[in-house]
Design a protein around this motif. Structure first.
Motif, mmCIF file in Angstrom:
data_model
loop_
_atom_site.group_PDB
_atom_site.id
_atom_site.type_symbol
_atom_site.label_atom_id
_atom_site.label_comp_id
_atom_site.label_asym_id
_atom_site.label_seq_id
_atom_site.Cartn_x
_atom_site.Cartn_y
_atom_site.Cartn_z
ATOM 1 N N VAL A 226 0.632 -1.430 0.083
ATOM 2 C CA VAL A 226 0.112 -0.035 -0.068
ATOM 3 C C VAL A 226 0.883 1.185 0.030
ATOM 4 N N TYR A 227 1.911 1.197 0.825
ATOM 5 C CA TYR A 227 2.745 2.557 0.929
ATOM 6 C C TYR A 227 3.471 2.829 -0.229
ATOM 7 N N LEU A 228 4.038 1.713 -0.953
ATOM 8 C CA LEU A 228 4.697 1.843 -2.168
ATOM 9 C C LEU A 228 3.988 2.485 -3.348
ATOM 10 N N SER A 229 2.822 1.762 -3.286
ATOM 11 C CA SER A 229 1.841 2.437 -4.564
ATOM 12 C C SER A 229 1.243 3.558 -4.186
ATOM 13 N N GLN A 230 1.034 4.007 -3.016
ATOM 14 C CA GLN A 230 0.545 5.557 -2.473
ATOM 15 C C GLN A 230 1.581 6.549 -2.467
ATOM 16 N N ALA A 231 2.496 6.362 -1.729
ATOM 17 C CA ALA A 231 3.581 7.183 -1.323
ATOM 18 C C ALA A 231 4.524 7.495 -2.382
ATOM 19 N N GLY A 232 5.013 6.168 -3.133
ATOM 20 C CA GLY A 232 5.935 6.515 -4.091
ATOM 21 C C GLY A 232 7.379 5.876 -3.740
ATOM 22 N N PRO A 233 8.183 5.400 -4.746
ATOM 23 C CA PRO A 233 9.526 4.804 -4.168
ATOM 24 C C PRO A 233 10.467 5.757 -3.419
ATOM 25 N N GLU A 234 10.182 6.965 -3.808
ATOM 26 C CA GLU A 234 11.230 7.924 -2.915
ATOM 27 C C GLU A 234 11.118 7.806 -1.549
ATOM 28 N N LYS A 235 9.730 8.080 -1.311
ATOM 29 C CA LYS A 235 9.425 8.107 0.173
ATOM 30 C C LYS A 235 9.340 6.695 0.746
ATOM 31 N N TYR A 236 9.550 5.556 0.145
ATOM 32 C CA TYR A 236 9.542 4.343 0.351
ATOM 33 C C TYR A 236 11.183 3.972 0.828
ATOM 34 N N ASP A 237 11.812 4.439 0.097
ATOM 35 C CA ASP A 237 13.206 4.290 0.471
ATOM 36 C C ASP A 237 13.744 5.036 1.635
ATOM 37 N N GLN A 238 13.154 6.423 1.682
ATOM 38 C CA GLN A 238 13.425 7.047 2.760
ATOM 39 C C GLN A 238 12.812 6.479 4.078
ATOM 40 N N LEU A 239 11.820 5.902 3.928
ATOM 41 C CA LEU A 239 11.176 5.298 5.265
ATOM 42 C C LEU A 239 11.799 3.895 5.589
ATOM 43 N N ALA A 240 12.405 3.253 4.503
ATOM 44 C CA ALA A 240 13.018 1.961 4.965
ATOM 45 C C ALA A 240 14.331 2.331 5.513
ATOM 46 N N LYS A 241 14.934 3.648 5.195
ATOM 47 C CA LYS A 241 16.314 4.081 5.885
ATOM 48 C C LYS A 241 15.956 4.619 7.237
ATOM 49 N N HIS A 242 14.749 4.846 7.639
ATOM 50 C CA HIS A 242 14.352 5.593 8.757
ATOM 51 C C HIS A 242 14.811 7.289 8.662
ATOM 52 N N GLU A 243 14.848 7.568 7.237
ATOM 53 C CA GLU A 243 15.157 9.075 6.989
ATOM 54 C C GLU A 243 13.878 9.907 7.180
ATOM 55 N N ILE A 244 12.822 9.439 7.042
ATOM 56 C CA ILE A 244 11.550 10.181 7.507
ATOM 57 C C ILE A 244 10.902 9.381 8.781
ATOM 58 N N LYS A 245 10.311 9.944 9.495
ATOM 59 C CA LYS A 245 9.778 9.309 10.887
ATOM 60 C C LYS A 245 8.401 8.424 10.451
ATOM 61 N N TRP A 246 8.003 7.477 11.231
ATOM 62 C CA TRP A 246 6.695 6.710 11.026
ATOM 63 C C TRP A 246 5.575 7.659 11.242
ATOM 64 N N THR A 247 5.692 8.786 11.931
ATOM 65 C CA THR A 247 4.760 9.666 12.173
ATOM 66 C C THR A 247 4.535 10.538 10.856
ATOM 67 N N ASP A 248 5.259 10.378 9.711
ATOM 68 C CA ASP A 248 4.956 11.030 8.705
ATOM 69 C C ASP A 248 3.498 10.964 8.157
ATOM 70 N N PRO A 249 2.919 11.947 7.473
ATOM 71 C CA PRO A 249 1.661 11.987 6.950
ATOM 72 C C PRO A 249 1.511 10.866 5.757
ATOM 73 N N SER A 250 2.491 10.500 5.093
ATOM 74 C CA SER A 250 2.384 9.196 4.186
ATOM 75 C C SER A 250 2.136 8.042 4.714
ATOM 76 N N VAL A 251 2.683 7.982 6.029
ATOM 77 C CA VAL A 251 2.343 6.635 6.893
ATOM 78 C C VAL A 251 0.977 6.749 7.330
ATOM 79 N N LYS A 252 0.488 7.854 7.736
ATOM 80 C CA LYS A 252 -0.888 7.977 8.275
ATOM 81 C C LYS A 252 -1.845 7.516 6.983
ATOM 82 N N ASP A 253 -1.521 8.164 5.631
ATOM 83 C CA ASP A 253 -2.274 7.839 4.559
ATOM 84 C C ASP A 253 -2.439 6.251 4.153
ATOM 85 N N ALA A 254 -1.278 5.719 4.302
ATOM 86 C CA ALA A 254 -1.226 4.130 3.978
ATOM 87 C C ALA A 254 -2.070 3.424 5.021
#
Length: 454
Positions: A226-254
């Motif tokens: 769900v996250y990869l399709s909705q947020a896109g690959p760049e955000k996916y890579d950032q979340l995978a490396k914890h470069e953005i937090k799990w409190t990011d709005p993109s996680v909320k959307d997923a």
């Protein structure tokens, strides 16, 4: 979502999967017979790899595989024994494998090689100074047979430690064709269509979705697609490396998208409580038993689902069909996983086994047996026993270096790969209470912050 040309080619191949109609599957008799007759080096085909003579040497290999997967991997090891004269012992391991290996190493009995299913676990093994670098012969096979992405996934700080032998395409939904036909349902292409299809199947008297929630890793796969399709690959890579937090709005959307399914107990076999007591293999078999009245009409997971379907009377292409994970955003996602061979002992035997597993000959053996996808780009797709396996494998190779690896498998194991802890446990709690999106995000971030800094 911005998508490269290669990913679009992969998606085109992928979309064709659902239209295939076959008589057999990865565990069918023809596939197994073919593997038994043709596996290994045939007399009229040259070997793709040179291996040393290892007469009298004993090599142990640890892996979490059981049942058909262990049996098929054993075929690969048997051929290695024939070619080298070594004796190879399979050591059953448990998740989390880093803990299992730590116990073995502390006891002075580490296996020569371990099949590690998480990128994060490889990194931990390197940090603990357990892993040994890949030798020149294995690296030559990797250079010849593997794309850069698969080499990079097995490397830490520029040094190669892992040989990815088995891959998985984890963006598939399998369904009971009789249940779909009786409901008048068709294969959905978008998340909105998927939810509508679930309601249609539910109205016919069959619970639409089987979820193996007792195994937390299945829930991470739901989230990642769900996250990869909705947020896109760049955000996916950032979340995978914890470069953005799990409190990011993109996680909320997923999570909100997932809650559209998880928040309706009538759409899930047994409701949330039942799903949390259902292990992954059962989530598959209960979808393909009971004729047109199964406990669930659809089950989401990777190509390896075909192994469990083979334990039922259902046949892929007739009783069981598959479609790509529906697009939540602009495109359907392509998430993959895999198992890498890592040497834990210095020695000729361990390095020879890594060289063997990086070869096309080794990949061909399990490919012919079925229930397997290889990241080896040199493997002839004709080795796969049916068109479903072949198309899934071609989609993976077509994605090239743009494929996205399972996010939880990239995380430290304490967060992304431990039963009852971290992401596994938090998403199980979310399945039980999908209204608590903010609380789920806060718990995910708290656990991730600890894991990524430890």
């Amino acid at each position: 979502m911005r998508t490269t040309l290669r990913m679009r080619r992969a998606a085109m191949v992928f979309t064709a999967i659902g239209a295939l109609a076959l008589a057999g599957c990865s565990g069918d008799t023809d596939g197994d017979d073919k593997a038994g007759k043709d596996s290994g080096k045939s007399e009229d085909s040259p070997s793709s790899v040179n291996l040393p003579k290892l007469d009298g040497q004993k090599i142990s290999v640890a892996a979490v595989w059981t049942g058909p997967e262990q049996a098929n991997f054993t075929k690969v090891l048997d051929e290695f024994e024939k070619r080298t004269g070594a004796t190879v012992t399979f050591v059953p391991a448990q998740d989390p494998i880093v803990n299992f290996l730590g116990t073995k190493i502390a006891g002075g009995q580490p296996p020569d090689v371990a099949m590690i299913p998480q990128v994060g676990a490889i990194q931990q093994a390197v940090a603990k100074k357990w892993a040994k670098p890949v030798g020149a012969e294995a690296k030559a096979q990797l250079s010849k047979n593997y794309g850069k992405v698969w080499q990079d996934l097995g490397a830490v700080d520029g040094t190669q430690y892992g040989v990815y032998f088995k891959a998985a395409n984890k963006s598939l939904v399998w369904y009971n064709t009789k249940a779909f036909e009786n409901a008048g349902a068709s294969e959905p292409k978008t998340w909105k269509d998927f939810l509508a299809t679930a309601e249609t199947v539910s109205a016919s008297g069959v619970t639409p979705v089987s979820v193996g929630g007792a195994d937390g890793w299945t829930l991470t796969d739901w989230f990642e697609n769900v996250y990869l399709s909705q947020a896109g690959p760049e955000k996916y890579d950032q979340l995978a490396k914890h470069e953005i937090k799990w409190t990011d709005p993109s996680v909320k959307d997923a999570l909100a998208s997932l809650a559209e399914l998880f928040g309706k107990p009538s759409l899930i076999s047994g409701g949330a409580d039942g799903a949390l007591q259902t292990e992954f293999p059962v989530s598959v078999t209960q979808t393909f038993t009971g004729g047109d009245q199964p406990k669930g009409a659809m089950v989401f997971e990777g190509d390896f689902v075909s192994i469990n379907i083979a334990q039922t009377k259902a046949k892929v292409g007739t009783d069981a069909k598959v479609f790509p994970f529906p697009a939540v955003g602009a495109d359907s996602p392509v998430v993959t996983g895999g198992d890498a061979a890592v040497a834990l002992k210095d020695g000729k035997g361990a390095q020879a086994l890594l060289t063997w597993l990086a070869s096309t000959d080794a990949a061909k053996i399990w490919a012919e047996a079925g229930g397997f996808i290889s990241p080896n780009k040199s493997l002839d797709a004709a080795a796969y026993p049916n068109d479903v396996q072949r198309k899934i494998a071609e989609a993976l190779i077509a994605a090239g270096d743009d494929v996205r690896f399972d996010m939880s498998d990239q995380a430290p194991q304490s967060f992304g790969g431990t039963p009852g802890k971290g992401e596994w446990k938090t998403l199980q709690d979310f399945l039980k209470n999908p209204k608590d999106i903010a609380g789920t995000q806060a718990k995910l971030e708290s656990d991730a912050a600890k894991a990524y800094t430890s």
